[in-house]
Enzyme design. Structure first.
Site, short mmCIF file in Angstrom:
data_model
loop_
_atom_site.label_atom_id
_atom_site.label_comp_id
_atom_site.label_asym_id
_atom_site.label_seq_id
_atom_site.Cartn_x
_atom_site.Cartn_y
_atom_site.Cartn_z
N GLU A 61 3.16 -5.27 13.86
CA GLU A 61 3.12 -5.24 15.31
C GLU A 61 4.25 -6.06 15.91
O GLU A 61 4.84 -5.68 16.92
CB GLU A 61 1.78 -5.73 15.86
CG GLU A 61 1.71 -5.59 17.36
CD GLU A 61 0.31 -5.49 17.92
OE1 GLU A 61 0.20 -5.45 19.16
OE2 GLU A 61 -0.66 -5.42 17.14
N HIS A 89 -2.67 0.30 3.77
CA HIS A 89 -2.20 -0.64 2.75
C HIS A 89 -2.16 0.10 1.42
O HIS A 89 -3.18 0.62 0.96
CB HIS A 89 -3.09 -1.87 2.71
CG HIS A 89 -3.20 -2.54 4.04
ND1 HIS A 89 -2.12 -3.13 4.67
CD2 HIS A 89 -4.25 -2.70 4.89
CE1 HIS A 89 -2.51 -3.62 5.83
NE2 HIS A 89 -3.80 -3.37 5.99
#
Length: 139
Positions: A61, A89
């Site tokens: 982010e 992930h």
């Protein structure tokens, strides 16, 4: 674009923020990408000694939001806020360094969509994210 000037400015904004805590450092920038790195140490581990997905998400982010703000928005009159972040992930990591590179998928007037690839020192894919930002006029 003065690459070094942008990197210096971005890294200067990290003081007293989560980015400083996580030791995130911006390392490369181009017309359509921004890259930052983060060391993988016990500071960003989950209880089992692996890189925490939340730390990875914070890196994603950070790089995606800063890419919107400093590559495609006017920081004098506009502010960028994250609307949605999704992460997958792929591979775990115990130590070393990870690198997050944000590249635009969509650059609209009010929304930006970014793909953020997170790799390790050997270019192994660790995580991949998608970030949607909104660009608002400053009040």
């Amino acid at each position: 674009m003065d690459k070094q000037k942008i990197l210096t400015k971005l890294n200067g904004l990290n003081k007293n923020t989560l980015m400083e805590t996580l030791e995130i450092e911006f390392v490369n920038v181009g017309d359509n990408f921004l890259t930052a790195k983060m060391p993988v140490t016990s500071k960003v581990h989950q209880p089992f000694g692996l890189l925490h997905g939340g730390a990875t998400a914070a890196l994603a982010e950070t790089v995606g939001s800063c890419a919107s703000g400093f590559l495609f928005a006017d920081t004098k009159t506009q502010i960028v806020k994250g609307l949605e972040l999704s992460m997958n992930h792929i591979k775990s990591k115990k130590e070393g360094t990870i690198f997050a590179t944000a590249k635009p998928i969509h650059k609209g007037k009010t929304t930006h969509l970014w793909e953020i690839r997170i790799v390790d020192e050997e270019d192994n894919l660790i995580s991949i994210g998608k970030l949607t930002n909104i660009v608002l006029e400053k009040k």
